[in-house]
Design a protein around this motif. Structure first.
Motif, mmCIF file in Angstrom:
data_model
loop_
_atom_site.group_PDB
_atom_site.id
_atom_site.type_symbol
_atom_site.label_atom_id
_atom_site.label_comp_id
_atom_site.label_asym_id
_atom_site.label_seq_id
_atom_site.Cartn_x
_atom_site.Cartn_y
_atom_site.Cartn_z
ATOM 1 N N GLN A 40 0.844 -1.191 0.000
ATOM 2 C CA GLN A 40 0.000 0.000 0.000
ATOM 3 C C GLN A 40 0.883 1.245 0.000
ATOM 4 O OE1 GLN A 40 -2.770 -0.223 3.280
ATOM 5 N NE2 GLN A 40 -2.984 -2.421 3.046
ATOM 6 N N GLN A 41 0.380 2.323 -0.589
ATOM 7 C CA GLN A 41 1.131 3.571 -0.622
ATOM 8 C C GLN A 41 0.189 4.731 -0.347
ATOM 9 O OE1 GLN A 41 4.103 3.892 -3.668
ATOM 10 N NE2 GLN A 41 3.882 6.109 -3.822
ATOM 11 N N LYS A 42 0.681 5.699 0.438
ATOM 12 C CA LYS A 42 -0.112 6.893 0.747
ATOM 13 C C LYS A 42 0.776 8.122 0.719
ATOM 14 C CE LYS A 42 -3.631 4.632 3.547
ATOM 15 N NZ LYS A 42 -4.442 4.702 4.753
ATOM 16 N N HIS A 43 0.129 9.273 0.547
ATOM 17 C CA HIS A 43 0.810 10.566 0.580
ATOM 18 C C HIS A 43 0.114 11.447 1.621
ATOM 19 C CE1 HIS A 43 2.993 14.097 -0.770
ATOM 20 N NE2 HIS A 43 1.850 14.739 -0.611
ATOM 21 N N PHE A 44 0.914 12.175 2.379
ATOM 22 C CA PHE A 44 0.394 13.130 3.354
ATOM 23 C C PHE A 44 1.091 14.459 3.105
ATOM 24 C CE2 PHE A 44 0.427 8.903 5.299
ATOM 25 C CZ PHE A 44 -0.915 8.739 5.581
ATOM 26 N N ASP A 45 0.326 15.553 3.145
ATOM 27 C CA ASP A 45 0.914 16.871 2.920
ATOM 28 C C ASP A 45 1.846 17.276 4.050
ATOM 29 O OD1 ASP A 45 -0.350 17.193 0.472
ATOM 30 O OD2 ASP A 45 -2.117 18.110 1.376
ATOM 31 N N SER A 46 1.516 16.867 5.275
ATOM 32 C CA SER A 46 2.350 17.237 6.426
ATOM 33 C C SER A 46 2.237 16.174 7.512
ATOM 34 C CB SER A 46 1.901 18.586 6.988
ATOM 35 O OG SER A 46 0.642 18.455 7.624
ATOM 36 N N ALA A 47 3.144 16.265 8.483
ATOM 37 C CA ALA A 47 3.106 15.329 9.610
ATOM 38 C C ALA A 47 1.794 15.477 10.380
ATOM 39 C CB ALA A 47 4.300 15.558 10.529
ATOM 40 N N ALA A 48 1.256 16.674 10.423
ATOM 41 C CA ALA A 48 -0.018 16.896 11.117
ATOM 42 C C ALA A 48 -1.171 16.162 10.422
ATOM 43 C CB ALA A 48 -0.321 18.393 11.205
ATOM 44 N N ASP A 49 -1.070 15.960 9.107
ATOM 45 C CA ASP A 49 -2.106 15.256 8.342
ATOM 46 C C ASP A 49 -1.969 13.741 8.442
ATOM 47 O OD1 ASP A 49 -3.067 17.696 7.382
ATOM 48 O OD2 ASP A 49 -1.727 17.637 5.647
ATOM 49 N N VAL A 76 4.684 7.357 1.803
ATOM 50 C CA VAL A 76 4.924 6.125 2.551
ATOM 51 C C VAL A 76 4.438 4.945 1.714
ATOM 52 C CG1 VAL A 76 4.462 4.855 4.685
ATOM 53 C CG2 VAL A 76 4.500 7.341 4.724
ATOM 54 N N ARG A 77 5.244 3.900 1.670
ATOM 55 C CA ARG A 77 4.854 2.647 1.019
ATOM 56 C C ARG A 77 5.198 1.529 1.978
ATOM 57 N NH1 ARG A 77 3.193 0.797 -3.727
ATOM 58 N NH2 ARG A 77 3.892 -1.229 -4.465
ATOM 59 N N LEU A 78 4.279 0.594 2.155
ATOM 60 C CA LEU A 78 4.550 -0.515 3.059
ATOM 61 C C LEU A 78 3.976 -1.802 2.521
ATOM 62 C CD1 LEU A 78 1.794 -1.346 4.810
ATOM 63 C CD2 LEU A 78 2.319 0.778 5.949
ATOM 64 N N ASP A 79 4.507 -2.878 3.041
ATOM 65 C CA ASP A 79 4.021 -4.213 2.709
ATOM 66 C C ASP A 79 3.569 -4.841 4.018
ATOM 67 O OD1 ASP A 79 3.675 -6.946 2.069
ATOM 68 O OD2 ASP A 79 5.102 -6.765 0.422
ATOM 69 N N THR A 80 2.313 -5.204 4.085
ATOM 70 C CA THR A 80 1.774 -5.753 5.327
ATOM 71 C C THR A 80 2.018 -7.243 5.487
ATOM 72 O OG1 THR A 80 -0.393 -6.101 4.305
ATOM 73 C CG2 THR A 80 -0.027 -3.994 5.459
ATOM 74 N N SER A 81 2.558 -7.898 4.437
ATOM 75 C CA SER A 81 2.771 -9.336 4.533
ATOM 76 C C SER A 81 4.247 -9.731 4.546
ATOM 77 C CB SER A 81 2.057 -10.063 3.389
ATOM 78 O OG SER A 81 2.597 -9.659 2.150
#
Length: 163
Positions: A40-49, A76-81
């Motif tokens: 999974q991959q996500k983007h956040f504009d700031s640490a507060a978000d 952020v990109r991570l693998d949960t398995s």
């Protein structure tokens, strides 16, 4: 076999319900499918978000404790398995590397690919900030990643263990 009008009405209602359900799944998109995708991959504009360990209900999605409060443009990109985590962000204050530990030897590249990682990541002179990943600044942007070779004594503060 001859169908009466009540059979046709029931069939039409069932078809309409199925169509609406398919539209709902399509519109929901990733929110329905994502929890079941190992990478999974996500983007956040700031640490507060971004979710923190204190406010996240998700077992995987929250920032490592070493990410500074002024971090912006966070990917952020991570693998949960399988072991695999990569993060990139910009920060004026940077990571407090004095609170981290130098990593001995070379550790190879990242355990998983992420399109936001630079092609040339350092493989030596790295630090770990207590979460089993290495951290480095490259061209004014901070990166952290799980290495191909495990880091001795590394924990994982971004996969919560509810006890």
């Amino acid at each position: 076999m001859h169908r009466n009008s009540s059979d046709r009405s029931a069939f039409t209602a069932a078809a309409a319900a199925l169509g609406l359900a398919l539209i709902g799944v399509t519109l929901a998109g990733c929110s329905v499918i994502e929890p079941y995708m190992p990478e999974q991959q996500k983007h956040f504009d700031s640490a507060a978000d971004a979710p923190s360990k204190a406010n996240s209900e998700d077992l995987a999605w929250f920032m490592p404790s070493w990410v500074p409060e002024d971090a912006t443009d966070i990917d952020v990109r991570l693998d949960t398995s399988d072991p695999g985590y990569a993060i990139a962000f910009t920060s004026a204050s940077g990571v407090d590397t004095a609170s981290c530990t130098a990593v001995d030897g070379t550790k190879g590249g990242p355990a998983m690919a992420a399109d936001f990682l630079p092609e040339a990541l350092p493989t030596s002179g790295l630090v770990t900030c207590g979460d089993g990943r290495v951290t480095a600044e490259v061209d004014g942007r901070w990166y952290g990643w799980t290495t191909k070779e495990a880091i001795a004594g590394g924990g994982n503060d971004t996969l919560r263990r509810d006890s």
